[in-house]
Scaffold this motif. Structure first.
Motif, PDB file in Angstrom:
ATOM      1  N   GLY A 169       0.836  -1.146  -0.164  1.00 29.97           N
ATOM      2  CA  GLY A 169       0.165  -0.122   0.038  1.00 29.97           C
ATOM      3  C   GLY A 169       0.647   1.004   0.000  1.00 29.97           C
ATOM      4  N   GLY A 170       0.231   2.312  -0.648  1.00 29.98           N
ATOM      5  CA  GLY A 170       0.937   3.789  -0.587  1.00 29.98           C
ATOM      6  C   GLY A 170       1.247   4.274   0.787  1.00 29.98           C
ATOM      7  N   ALA A 171       2.451   4.721   0.969  1.00 29.90           N
ATOM      8  CA  ALA A 171       2.667   5.557   2.126  1.00 29.90           C
ATOM      9  C   ALA A 171       3.695   6.631   1.598  1.00 29.90           C
ATOM     10  N   ILE A 172       3.622   7.889   2.440  1.00 33.86           N
ATOM     11  CA  ILE A 172       4.615   9.041   1.988  1.00 33.86           C
ATOM     12  C   ILE A 172       5.920   9.040   3.315  1.00 33.86           C
ATOM     13  N   LEU A 173       7.183   8.966   2.630  1.00 33.65           N
ATOM     14  CA  LEU A 173       7.933   8.906   3.764  1.00 33.65           C
ATOM     15  C   LEU A 173       8.792  10.318   3.527  1.00 33.65           C
ATOM     16  N   ALA A 174       8.787  11.027   4.801  1.00 31.18           N
ATOM     17  CA  ALA A 174       9.377  12.425   4.722  1.00 31.18           C
ATOM     18  C   ALA A 174      10.536  12.690   5.395  1.00 31.18           C
ATOM     19  N   PRO A 175      11.672  12.658   4.840  1.00 30.16           N
ATOM     20  CA  PRO A 175      12.785  12.592   5.691  1.00 30.16           C
ATOM     21  C   PRO A 175      13.376  14.194   5.630  1.00 30.16           C
ATOM     22  N   ASN A 176      14.298  14.374   6.841  1.00 34.15           N
ATOM     23  CA  ASN A 176      15.096  15.696   6.487  1.00 34.15           C
ATOM     24  C   ASN A 176      16.025  15.726   5.368  1.00 34.15           C
ATOM     25  N   HIS A 177      16.914  16.660   5.126  1.00 33.61           N
ATOM     26  CA  HIS A 177      17.587  16.784   3.709  1.00 33.61           C
ATOM     27  C   HIS A 177      18.789  17.675   4.204  1.00 33.61           C
ATOM     28  N   LEU A 178      19.881  16.714   4.013  1.00 33.88           N
ATOM     29  CA  LEU A 178      21.151  17.375   4.338  1.00 33.88           C
ATOM     30  C   LEU A 178      22.310  16.993   3.212  1.00 33.88           C
ATOM     31  N   SER A 179      22.046  16.091   2.496  1.00 35.77           N
ATOM     32  CA  SER A 179      23.047  15.455   1.403  1.00 35.77           C
ATOM     33  C   SER A 179      22.340  15.010   0.217  1.00 35.77           C
ATOM     34  N   VAL A 180      23.041  15.116  -1.182  1.00 41.44           N
ATOM     35  CA  VAL A 180      22.648  14.301  -2.235  1.00 41.44           C
ATOM     36  C   VAL A 180      22.554  12.844  -2.041  1.00 41.44           C
ATOM     37  N   LEU A 181      23.314  12.331  -0.963  1.00 43.43           N
ATOM     38  CA  LEU A 181      23.117  11.032  -0.403  1.00 43.43           C
ATOM     39  C   LEU A 181      21.830  10.466  -0.003  1.00 43.43           C
ATOM     40  N   ASP A 182      20.958  11.363   0.584  1.00 44.93           N
ATOM     41  CA  ASP A 182      19.836  11.254   1.490  1.00 44.93           C
ATOM     42  C   ASP A 182      19.046  10.202   0.363  1.00 44.93           C
ATOM     43  N   HIS A 183      18.877  10.335  -0.822  1.00 44.32           N
ATOM     44  CA  HIS A 183      18.187   9.626  -1.579  1.00 44.32           C
ATOM     45  C   HIS A 183      18.557   8.426  -1.629  1.00 44.32           C
ATOM     46  N   PHE A 184      19.696   8.116  -1.822  1.00 43.30           N
ATOM     47  CA  PHE A 184      20.382   6.873  -1.933  1.00 43.30           C
ATOM     48  C   PHE A 184      20.079   5.886  -0.592  1.00 43.30           C
ATOM     49  N   VAL A 185      20.780   6.647   0.426  1.00 38.43           N
ATOM     50  CA  VAL A 185      20.558   5.952   1.889  1.00 38.43           C
ATOM     51  C   VAL A 185      19.126   5.684   2.178  1.00 38.43           C
ATOM     52  N   LEU A 186      18.210   6.310   1.985  1.00 41.16           N
ATOM     53  CA  LEU A 186      16.800   6.035   2.387  1.00 41.16           C
ATOM     54  C   LEU A 186      16.422   5.033   1.486  1.00 41.16           C
ATOM     55  N   ALA A 187      16.466   4.941   0.350  1.00 36.34           N
ATOM     56  CA  ALA A 187      16.016   4.065  -0.342  1.00 36.34           C
ATOM     57  C   ALA A 187      16.816   2.575  -0.444  1.00 36.34           C
ATOM     58  N   SER A 188      18.089   2.692  -0.056  1.00 38.57           N
ATOM     59  CA  SER A 188      19.027   1.391   0.203  1.00 38.57           C
ATOM     60  C   SER A 188      18.447   0.877   1.540  1.00 38.57           C
ATOM     61  N   SER A 189      17.882   1.486   2.410  1.00 32.75           N
ATOM     62  CA  SER A 189      17.091   1.121   3.610  1.00 32.75           C
ATOM     63  C   SER A 189      15.873   0.515   3.712  1.00 32.75           C
ATOM     64  N   LEU A 190      15.424   0.209   2.768  1.00 31.05           N
ATOM     65  CA  LEU A 190      13.866  -0.106   2.533  1.00 31.05           C
ATOM     66  C   LEU A 190      13.723  -1.448   1.716  1.00 31.05           C
ATOM     67  N   PRO A 191      12.896  -2.225   2.231  1.00 30.58           N
ATOM     68  CA  PRO A 191      12.663  -3.647   1.638  1.00 30.58           C
ATOM     69  C   PRO A 191      11.905  -3.251   0.475  1.00 30.58           C
ATOM     70  N   ARG A 192      11.252  -2.098   0.006  1.00 32.27           N
ATOM     71  CA  ARG A 192      10.292  -1.931  -1.081  1.00 32.27           C
ATOM     72  C   ARG A 192      10.913  -0.749  -1.912  1.00 32.27           C
ATOM     73  N   ARG A 193      10.384  -0.742  -3.086  1.00 30.44           N
ATOM     74  CA  ARG A 193      10.612   0.414  -3.978  1.00 30.44           C
ATOM     75  C   ARG A 193      10.099   1.835  -3.431  1.00 30.44           C
ATOM     76  N   ILE A 194      10.988   2.958  -3.634  1.00 30.94           N
ATOM     77  CA  ILE A 194      10.368   4.171  -3.426  1.00 30.94           C
ATOM     78  C   ILE A 194      10.776   5.160  -4.564  1.00 30.94           C
ATOM     79  N   THR A 195      10.066   6.003  -4.664  1.00 24.87           N
ATOM     80  CA  THR A 195      10.081   6.901  -5.639  1.00 24.87           C
ATOM     81  C   THR A 195      10.243   8.432  -5.045  1.00 24.87           C
ATOM     82  N   PHE A 196      11.184   9.230  -5.653  1.00 24.20           N
ATOM     83  CA  PHE A 196      11.212  10.653  -5.125  1.00 24.20           C
ATOM     84  C   PHE A 196      10.682  11.509  -6.168  1.00 24.20           C
ATOM     85  N   VAL A 197      10.477  12.775  -5.561  1.00 22.93           N
ATOM     86  CA  VAL A 197      10.594  13.830  -6.650  1.00 22.93           C
ATOM     87  C   VAL A 197      11.725  14.898  -6.400  1.00 22.93           C
TER      88      VAL A 197
END
Length: 238
Positions: free
Chosen positions: A38-66
């Motif tokens: 099911g759908g869910a919105i993940l809302a992180p703080n943003h400090l580095s361009v790596l944030d996208h990769f780090v969050l995605a790499s921590s999840l067992p499911r696919r995530i899409t960002f804008v």
């Protein structure tokens, strides 16, 4: 829904997962708060361009960002980021931004995870800044829960003006309890309701990230970004 972005998602997982596992230790807390489906919105703080990769790499499911549309002007990211799942958003707002948010809503309504940065851009001073209300509007539009995320250590690995990340450091992903917007149903145009949801979200992110909070926008123009995010997918890294 036809896949508009993310054609290289599986390839990215195969390449980046072992690379991340070798270069950094990523500690993850609160994965139980991410729904199995099911759908869910993940809302992180943003400090580095790596944030996208780090969050995605921590999840067992696919995530899409804008991500900001300016990435489309750089040859290094013009094709890579969309192929990995980024939906570009125009910082100037208007119809282009609305189209990006429409795409985000389709991602959520198709039952996928969607990542969005409430601050709208990376923090240049390391503090947590006032959130834009795009996350709240997206949640009210789709009925999906908001999962606050606190990222730690990504700034030390790669600062905004640093060309390359520093290896062999520890980064943390802390996922909080989902926030429900059910009590605000039907109030998507109520600015006070949107602000209340957003402020509650930023409070939870601050508790997870441990950052100092400042009640000013990290972006130059407070109203320019209806909802900010950025995306890239990777598999779980232990």
């Amino acid at each position: 829904m036809g896949r508009e972005v993310g054609q290289l998602y599986d390839v990215a997982r195969a390449v980046l997962d072992p690379l991340f596992a070798f270069l950094w230790r990523i500690e993850v807390e609160g994965l139980e708060h991410v729904p199995d489906e099911g759908g869910a919105i993940l809302a992180p703080n943003h400090l580095s361009v790596l944030d996208h990769f780090v969050l995605a790499s921590s999840l067992p499911r696919r995530i899409t960002f804008v991500g900001k549309a300016e990435y489309m002007d750089d040859w290094k990211t013009k094709y890579l980021f969309p192929a990995l799942g980024m939906i570009p958003i125009d910082r100037g707002g208007g119809s282009a931004a609305n189209r990006a948010l429409d795409a985000a809503a389709r991602v959520l309504q198709s039952g996928e995870l969607f990542g969005i940065y409430p601050e709208g851009t990376r923090s240049r001073d390391g503090r947590l800044h006032k959130g834009h209300t795009g996350v709240a509007r997206l949640a009210l539009r789709t009925g999906c829960p908001i999962i606050p995320v606190g990222l730690q250590g990504t700034l030390e690995v790669q600062r905004p003006d640093s060309p390359l990340p520093k290896p062999f450091k520890v980064m943390r992903v802390r996922l909080g309890r989902p926030l429900s917007t059910a009590r605000f149903e039907g109030q998507a145009r109520n600015k006070l309701a949107l602000r209340e949801i957003t402020d509650e979200l930023m409070y939870e992110i601050r508790a997870l990230s441990g950052q100092e909070y400042v009640d000013t926008y990290a972006t130059k123009r407070a109203e320019a970004i209806p909802a900010e995010t950025t995306q890239i997918p990777v598999a779980a890294v232990v």
